[in-house]
Design a protein around this motif. Structure first.
Motif, PDB file in Angstrom:
ATOM      1  N   GLY A   1       8.995   2.993  -0.054  1.00  0.00           N
ATOM      2  CA  GLY A   1       7.630   3.272  -0.581  1.00  0.00           C
ATOM      3  C   GLY A   1       7.553   3.457  -2.209  1.00  0.00           C
ATOM      4  O   GLY A   1       6.570   3.445  -2.502  1.00  0.00           O
ATOM      5  N   PHE A   2       8.652   3.577  -2.678  1.00  0.00           N
ATOM      6  CA  PHE A   2       8.768   3.666  -4.202  1.00  0.00           C
ATOM      7  C   PHE A   2       8.146   4.622  -5.007  1.00  0.00           C
ATOM      8  O   PHE A   2       8.005   4.446  -6.180  1.00  0.00           O
ATOM      9  CB  PHE A   2       8.740   2.098  -4.576  1.00  0.00           C
ATOM     10  N   TYR A   3       7.464   5.438  -4.288  1.00  0.00           N
ATOM     11  CA  TYR A   3       6.656   6.516  -4.842  1.00  0.00           C
ATOM     12  C   TYR A   3       5.561   6.160  -5.476  1.00  0.00           C
ATOM     13  O   TYR A   3       5.246   6.879  -6.621  1.00  0.00           O
ATOM     14  CB  TYR A   3       7.858   7.642  -5.406  1.00  0.00           C
ATOM     15  N   VAL A   4       4.984   5.112  -5.552  1.00  0.00           N
ATOM     16  CA  VAL A   4       3.851   4.551  -5.944  1.00  0.00           C
ATOM     17  C   VAL A   4       2.737   4.599  -4.830  1.00  0.00           C
ATOM     18  O   VAL A   4       2.757   4.847  -3.728  1.00  0.00           O
ATOM     19  CB  VAL A   4       4.072   3.162  -6.413  1.00  0.00           C
ATOM     20  N   ASP A   5       1.373   4.573  -5.417  1.00  0.00           N
ATOM     21  CA  ASP A   5       0.296   4.357  -4.649  1.00  0.00           C
ATOM     22  C   ASP A   5      -0.141   2.982  -4.847  1.00  0.00           C
ATOM     23  O   ASP A   5      -0.378   2.410  -5.846  1.00  0.00           O
ATOM     24  CB  ASP A   5      -1.021   5.101  -5.137  1.00  0.00           C
ATOM     25  N   THR A   6       0.024   2.126  -3.600  1.00  0.00           N
ATOM     26  CA  THR A   6      -0.301   0.694  -3.534  1.00  0.00           C
ATOM     27  C   THR A   6      -1.837   0.638  -3.863  1.00  0.00           C
ATOM     28  O   THR A   6      -2.774   1.339  -3.542  1.00  0.00           O
ATOM     29  CB  THR A   6       0.132   0.176  -2.477  1.00  0.00           C
ATOM     30  N   THR A   7      -2.214  -0.635  -4.282  1.00  0.00           N
ATOM     31  CA  THR A   7      -3.805  -0.975  -4.548  1.00  0.00           C
ATOM     32  C   THR A   7      -4.248  -2.272  -3.804  1.00  0.00           C
ATOM     33  O   THR A   7      -5.462  -2.375  -3.790  1.00  0.00           O
ATOM     34  CB  THR A   7      -3.776  -1.147  -6.115  1.00  0.00           C
TER      35      THR A   7
ATOM     36  N   TRP B   1      -1.835  -2.336   2.565  1.00  0.00           N
ATOM     37  CA  TRP B   1      -0.964  -1.361   2.318  1.00  0.00           C
ATOM     38  C   TRP B   1      -1.985   0.099   1.558  1.00  0.00           C
ATOM     39  O   TRP B   1      -1.330   1.016   1.679  1.00  0.00           O
ATOM     40  CB  TRP B   1      -0.056  -1.851   1.067  1.00  0.00           C
ATOM     41  N   LYS B   2      -2.943  -0.374   0.867  1.00  0.00           N
ATOM     42  CA  LYS B   2      -3.586   0.929   0.020  1.00  0.00           C
ATOM     43  C   LYS B   2      -3.899   1.918   0.952  1.00  0.00           C
ATOM     44  O   LYS B   2      -4.288   3.102   0.230  1.00  0.00           O
ATOM     45  CB  LYS B   2      -4.721   0.237  -1.076  1.00  0.00           C
ATOM     46  N   THR B   3      -4.241   1.844   2.081  1.00  0.00           N
ATOM     47  CA  THR B   3      -4.449   3.055   2.836  1.00  0.00           C
ATOM     48  C   THR B   3      -3.558   3.862   3.356  1.00  0.00           C
ATOM     49  O   THR B   3      -3.735   5.049   3.785  1.00  0.00           O
ATOM     50  CB  THR B   3      -5.531   2.451   4.135  1.00  0.00           C
ATOM     51  N   SER B   4      -2.207   3.470   3.186  1.00  0.00           N
ATOM     52  CA  SER B   4      -1.251   4.382   3.801  1.00  0.00           C
ATOM     53  C   SER B   4      -0.102   4.424   2.814  1.00  0.00           C
ATOM     54  O   SER B   4       0.784   5.443   2.795  1.00  0.00           O
ATOM     55  CB  SER B   4      -0.810   3.682   5.175  1.00  0.00           C
ATOM     56  N   TYR B   5       0.344   3.302   2.065  1.00  0.00           N
ATOM     57  CA  TYR B   5       1.501   3.594   1.014  1.00  0.00           C
ATOM     58  C   TYR B   5       0.950   4.125  -0.160  1.00  0.00           C
ATOM     59  O   TYR B   5       0.509   3.392  -1.233  1.00  0.00           O
ATOM     60  CB  TYR B   5       2.090   2.036   0.937  1.00  0.00           C
ATOM     61  N   ARG B   6       0.848   5.478   0.061  1.00  0.00           N
ATOM     62  CA  ARG B   6       0.277   6.236  -1.159  1.00  0.00           C
ATOM     63  C   ARG B   6       1.381   7.530  -1.537  1.00  0.00           C
ATOM     64  O   ARG B   6       0.950   8.656  -1.497  1.00  0.00           O
ATOM     65  CB  ARG B   6      -0.949   6.825  -0.894  1.00  0.00           C
ATOM     66  N   MET B   7       2.764   7.081  -1.603  1.00  0.00           N
ATOM     67  CA  MET B   7       3.755   8.020  -1.823  1.00  0.00           C
ATOM     68  C   MET B   7       3.530   8.837  -3.141  1.00  0.00           C
ATOM     69  O   MET B   7       3.937  10.189  -3.099  1.00  0.00           O
ATOM     70  CB  MET B   7       5.066   7.444  -1.852  1.00  0.00           C
TER      71      MET B   7
END
Length: 181
Positions: free
Chosen positions: A104-110, A114-120
């Protein structure tokens, strides 16, 4: 936010717990580990967030780091979240070990999907601390973050984007390509 306790084990006079909850930021169930030192039975303690590296889960730090004795002696609540959403079932999330599940790299994807769930980033900076503060005996104003590898990127980004939020930040083996751009 409701928590489900997965496990609770005595360790160095304290309790090593693993819990699960429905994450708003990640749109899935998330697990995290929390160690409560003996001191937490009678008073609030500083919170120390551990961000693990690539492919890890909340279990890696619990089983491989031997941190429990020091946390017990120093009265630290230690929190270790998973490194990414799991079971989201987005196309491509399991095609590579360094992208998607476990990464997840502790980032919020845009970008979609991915942007609705990868928001680490939002999960570890906002949602998880709110959950911890509401459910465990921690001092919210005494929060720190430390990490390893991919987690170092997360710890550094969290601290740099939020001056004054963390009392300390430690990155043991930084994997920080995004910081250099």
């Amino acid at each position: 936010m409701a928590l489900t306790q997965i496990s609770s084990n005595k360790c160095f006079g304290g309790l090593q717990k693993v819990s699960e909850h429905d994450s708003v930021q990640l749109n899935c169930k998330m697990k995290f580990a929390v160690y409560l030192p003996p001191k937490a039975e009678t008073e609030k303690c500083p919170a120390l967030y551990w961000l693990s590296g690539l492919t890890c889960t909340e279990q890696n730090f619990i089983s491989k780091s031997s941190y429990h004795q020091a946390a017990s002696e120093h009265g630290l609540v230690v929190i270790a979240p998973d490194t990414s959403p799991r079971g989201y079932n987005s196309k491509g999330e399991d095609e590579s070990w360094d992208f998607g599940t476990g990464a997840g790299f502790y980032v919020d994807t845009t970008e979609d999907p991915w942007k609705t769930s990868y928001r680490m980033y939002s999960y570890v900076v906002e949602e998880l601390p709110q959950l911890i503060n509401a459910n465990f005996p921690v001092e919210p104003q005494r929060m720190s973050v430390f990490s390893h590898s991919m987690g170092d990127h997360g710890a550094l980004i969290c601290a740099l984007k939020n001056p004054g939020k963390y009392k300390s930040v430690s990155a043991f083996t930084p994997c920080t390509p995004a910081l250099l751009q």
